[in-house]
Design a protein around this motif. Structure first.
Motif, mmCIF file in Angstrom:
data_model
loop_
_atom_site.group_PDB
_atom_site.id
_atom_site.type_symbol
_atom_site.label_atom_id
_atom_site.label_comp_id
_atom_site.label_asym_id
_atom_site.label_seq_id
_atom_site.Cartn_x
_atom_site.Cartn_y
_atom_site.Cartn_z
ATOM 1 N N LEU A 136 0.996 -1.016 0.156
ATOM 2 C CA LEU A 136 0.248 -0.193 0.285
ATOM 3 C C LEU A 136 0.674 1.153 0.128
ATOM 4 O O LEU A 136 2.128 1.600 0.779
ATOM 5 C CB LEU A 136 -0.685 -0.517 1.151
ATOM 6 C CG LEU A 136 -1.600 -0.960 1.597
ATOM 7 C CD1 LEU A 136 -2.276 -1.312 2.287
ATOM 8 C CD2 LEU A 136 -2.231 -1.447 0.167
ATOM 9 N N PHE A 137 0.101 2.434 0.072
ATOM 10 C CA PHE A 137 1.765 3.571 0.349
ATOM 11 C C PHE A 137 1.448 3.728 1.402
ATOM 12 O O PHE A 137 0.861 3.489 2.547
ATOM 13 C CB PHE A 137 0.445 4.760 -0.230
ATOM 14 C CG PHE A 137 0.305 4.350 -1.955
ATOM 15 C CD1 PHE A 137 0.806 4.520 -3.086
ATOM 16 C CD2 PHE A 137 -1.141 5.112 -2.441
ATOM 17 C CE1 PHE A 137 0.687 4.455 -4.200
ATOM 18 C CE2 PHE A 137 -1.794 5.589 -3.759
ATOM 19 C CZ PHE A 137 -0.483 5.170 -4.841
ATOM 20 N N TYR A 162 0.241 -2.699 5.505
ATOM 21 C CA TYR A 162 1.024 -1.910 4.326
ATOM 22 C C TYR A 162 1.690 -2.969 3.619
ATOM 23 O O TYR A 162 1.745 -2.576 2.785
ATOM 24 C CB TYR A 162 2.085 -1.682 5.334
ATOM 25 C CG TYR A 162 3.428 -1.430 4.426
ATOM 26 C CD1 TYR A 162 3.665 0.379 3.810
ATOM 27 C CD2 TYR A 162 4.824 -1.493 4.819
ATOM 28 C CE1 TYR A 162 4.320 0.298 2.295
ATOM 29 C CE2 TYR A 162 5.769 -1.307 4.536
ATOM 30 C CZ TYR A 162 5.949 -0.241 2.628
ATOM 31 O OH TYR A 162 6.555 -0.090 2.469
ATOM 32 N N GLU A 163 1.819 -3.791 4.019
ATOM 33 C CA GLU A 163 2.937 -4.766 3.112
ATOM 34 C C GLU A 163 1.994 -6.636 3.350
ATOM 35 O O GLU A 163 2.079 -6.897 2.231
ATOM 36 C CB GLU A 163 4.265 -5.950 4.307
ATOM 37 C CG GLU A 163 5.079 -4.416 4.190
ATOM 38 C CD GLU A 163 6.704 -5.785 5.599
ATOM 39 O OE1 GLU A 163 6.007 -6.606 5.253
ATOM 40 O OE2 GLU A 163 7.688 -5.146 5.572
ATOM 41 N N PRO A 176 -0.992 -0.469 -4.715
ATOM 42 C CA PRO A 176 -0.396 1.082 -5.631
ATOM 43 C C PRO A 176 0.244 1.079 -5.872
ATOM 44 O O PRO A 176 1.212 1.719 -6.091
ATOM 45 C CB PRO A 176 -1.006 1.457 -3.118
ATOM 46 C CG PRO A 176 -2.193 0.445 -3.171
ATOM 47 C CD PRO A 176 -1.850 -0.953 -3.909
ATOM 48 N N ILE A 177 1.830 -0.180 -4.838
ATOM 49 C CA ILE A 177 2.897 -0.605 -5.101
ATOM 50 C C ILE A 177 3.210 -1.073 -5.776
ATOM 51 O O ILE A 177 2.844 -2.454 -5.094
ATOM 52 C CB ILE A 177 3.874 0.441 -3.476
ATOM 53 C CG1 ILE A 177 3.149 1.808 -3.355
ATOM 54 C CG2 ILE A 177 5.140 0.009 -4.553
ATOM 55 C CD1 ILE A 177 4.007 2.852 -4.092
ATOM 56 N N ASP A 261 -2.491 12.988 3.007
ATOM 57 C CA ASP A 261 -2.214 12.375 2.073
ATOM 58 C C ASP A 261 -3.852 12.346 1.714
ATOM 59 O O ASP A 261 -3.797 10.667 1.610
ATOM 60 C CB ASP A 261 -1.357 11.844 1.605
ATOM 61 C CG ASP A 261 -0.966 11.005 0.674
ATOM 62 O OD1 ASP A 261 -1.769 10.988 0.089
ATOM 63 O OD2 ASP A 261 0.036 9.907 0.579
ATOM 64 N N LYS A 262 -3.786 13.239 1.443
ATOM 65 C CA LYS A 262 -5.959 12.235 0.468
ATOM 66 C C LYS A 262 -5.530 10.945 -0.176
ATOM 67 O O LYS A 262 -6.624 9.544 -0.521
ATOM 68 C CB LYS A 262 -6.519 13.337 -0.411
ATOM 69 C CG LYS A 262 -8.208 13.004 -0.648
ATOM 70 C CD LYS A 262 -8.609 14.624 -1.193
ATOM 71 C CE LYS A 262 -10.297 13.770 -1.242
ATOM 72 N NZ LYS A 262 -10.718 14.817 -1.792
ATOM 73 N N GLU A 263 -4.674 11.144 -1.166
ATOM 74 C CA GLU A 263 -4.825 10.085 -2.307
ATOM 75 C C GLU A 263 -4.566 8.921 -1.722
ATOM 76 O O GLU A 263 -5.041 8.140 -1.627
ATOM 77 C CB GLU A 263 -3.683 9.951 -3.042
ATOM 78 C CG GLU A 263 -3.385 9.074 -4.371
ATOM 79 C CD GLU A 263 -2.402 9.984 -5.635
ATOM 80 O OE1 GLU A 263 -2.192 9.137 -6.268
ATOM 81 O OE2 GLU A 263 -1.388 10.618 -4.852
ATOM 82 N N ARG A 264 -3.098 8.526 -0.882
ATOM 83 C CA ARG A 264 -3.150 7.122 -0.156
ATOM 84 C C ARG A 264 -4.078 7.216 0.398
ATOM 85 O O ARG A 264 -4.304 5.974 0.847
ATOM 86 C CB ARG A 264 -1.673 7.586 0.864
ATOM 87 C CG ARG A 264 -1.333 6.741 2.054
ATOM 88 C CD ARG A 264 -0.991 7.281 2.745
ATOM 89 N NE ARG A 264 -0.312 8.153 3.946
ATOM 90 C CZ ARG A 264 0.430 9.544 4.052
ATOM 91 N NH1 ARG A 264 1.200 9.372 4.396
ATOM 92 N NH2 ARG A 264 -0.288 10.011 5.362
ATOM 93 N N LYS A 265 -5.237 7.517 1.448
ATOM 94 C CA LYS A 265 -6.166 7.404 2.388
ATOM 95 C C LYS A 265 -7.430 6.219 1.335
ATOM 96 O O LYS A 265 -7.520 5.596 1.374
ATOM 97 C CB LYS A 265 -6.486 8.420 3.141
ATOM 98 C CG LYS A 265 -8.499 7.826 3.611
ATOM 99 C CD LYS A 265 -8.078 9.512 4.518
ATOM 100 C CE LYS A 265 -9.661 9.185 5.644
ATOM 101 N NZ LYS A 265 -10.148 9.712 6.277
ATOM 102 N N ILE A 266 -7.078 8.062 0.376
ATOM 103 C CA ILE A 266 -8.223 6.702 -0.753
ATOM 104 C C ILE A 266 -7.817 5.511 -1.293
ATOM 105 O O ILE A 266 -9.107 4.396 -1.322
ATOM 106 C CB ILE A 266 -8.581 7.263 -1.928
ATOM 107 C CG1 ILE A 266 -9.585 9.137 -1.094
ATOM 108 C CG2 ILE A 266 -10.054 6.844 -2.808
ATOM 109 C CD1 ILE A 266 -9.551 9.950 -2.507
ATOM 110 N N LYS A 267 -6.459 5.184 -1.894
ATOM 111 C CA LYS A 267 -6.195 4.082 -3.104
ATOM 112 C C LYS A 267 -5.807 2.571 -1.433
ATOM 113 O O LYS A 267 -6.056 1.836 -2.529
ATOM 114 C CB LYS A 267 -5.208 4.206 -3.804
ATOM 115 C CG LYS A 267 -5.233 5.094 -4.946
ATOM 116 C CD LYS A 267 -4.768 5.551 -5.710
ATOM 117 C CE LYS A 267 -4.542 5.664 -7.590
ATOM 118 N NZ LYS A 267 -4.322 5.855 -8.130
#
Length: 277
Positions: A136-137, A162-163, A176-177, A261-267
């Motif tokens: 994730l971001f 996150y992982e 995301p990543i 970080d709005k994009e991080r939260k949404i994605k």
């Protein structure tokens, strides 16, 4: 026109390691061109590369070490400035190996799914263990503060989402990543976003690239294709590398946002909603 072009950035890279991945490319049955972009102090690798006697492989001596992303951008700029046409571009680490037909599978899937900007294969360690390459971001806690947390249980809890430890790595998903050891992108996408952000000397340049690609195109994990990666985690063994990692993480959060970080939260929320069991 090439089906794909590729680049390996080297810095005092072991020749046996480089030989293995070059031999992997030589088994590929697609039209390709591979550049070895050398950031080393001396061009000792030039003669070694020439011994392969393969006009699909070209050596570039950069005469300076301006970073991992910069080494790749040398080739990206060459492709664009020289008008070298390619459908896809691969940026891959020297310590990666892959079986015959791996890249063919990826190219075939990308051609069938034209909305994909970047794709990543399943990654295995040299001992056969799965490398959890999807992310994730990250938040600052995931990348910086966890290094100073003394309680292992707290760190594991922070890393669980996150992982993406809830994902089984068996089905195709949008993420995301993706791992930076094997970055396979559509060339027109790479041209539009402009390659790597060279403010990152080493580490986080792949996260930054994924974010910029993901704004307009899909970033997809594709487990039907597999590679093997040495996966050294140098920043956990070396204080110098750890400081480089920290420095890049700070640059990343300065650019994308620390706690807001709005994009991080949404994605991140969307990814967990779709795939987390």
């Amino acid at each position: 026109m090439y089906d794909f072009t590729a680049c390996i950035v080297t810095y005092n890279t072991e020749r046996d390691e480089l030989k293995k991945i070059i031999e992997c490319f030589q088994k590929v049955e697609l039209r390709f061109k591979l550049w070895i972009s050398d950031n080393s102090e001396k061009d000792d690798l030039k003669e070694f590369i020439e011994k392969f006697s393969d006009d699909r492989i070209e050596y570039i001596f950069n005469n300076s070490n301006d970073g991992f992303g910069s080494g790749h951008n040398v080739v990206v700029k060459k492709l664009l400035e020289d008008g070298i046409k390619s459908e896809f571009h691969l940026m891959v680490n020297a310590d990666v190996v892959f079986e015959k037909n791996t890249i063919e599978k990826i190219v075939s899937y990308m051609r069938k799914n034209t909305d994909i900007g970047q794709i990543g294969p399943k990654i295995l360690e040299y001992d056969g263990r799965l490398s959890r390459s999807c992310r994730l971001f990250p938040t600052p806690i995931n990348l910086i503060f966890r290094r100073f947390l003394p309680v292992k249980l707290i760190v594991e809890k922070l890393d669980y989402n996150y992982e993406m430890k809830w994902y089984d790595y068996e089905k195709v998903i949008d993420v995301p990543i993706l791992s930076g050891c094997f970055i396979f992108v559509r060339m027109d996408v790479l041209e539009e976003i402009g390659g790597f952000d060279e403010r990152y000397f080493m580490y986080m340049e792949d996260y930054d690239l994924c974010r910029r690609i993901g704004k307009k195109w899909r970033t997809v994990f594709y487990p039907e294709a597999e590679i093997i990666h040495k996966h050294g985690k140098a920043s956990y063994r070396s204080r110098k590398m750890m400081m480089l990692h920290m420095n890049s993480a700070i640059k990343y959060f300065n650019k994308w946002g620390w706690f807001f970080d709005k994009e991080r939260k949404i994605k991140n929320k969307e990814c967990m909603r779709k795939y987390k069991k």
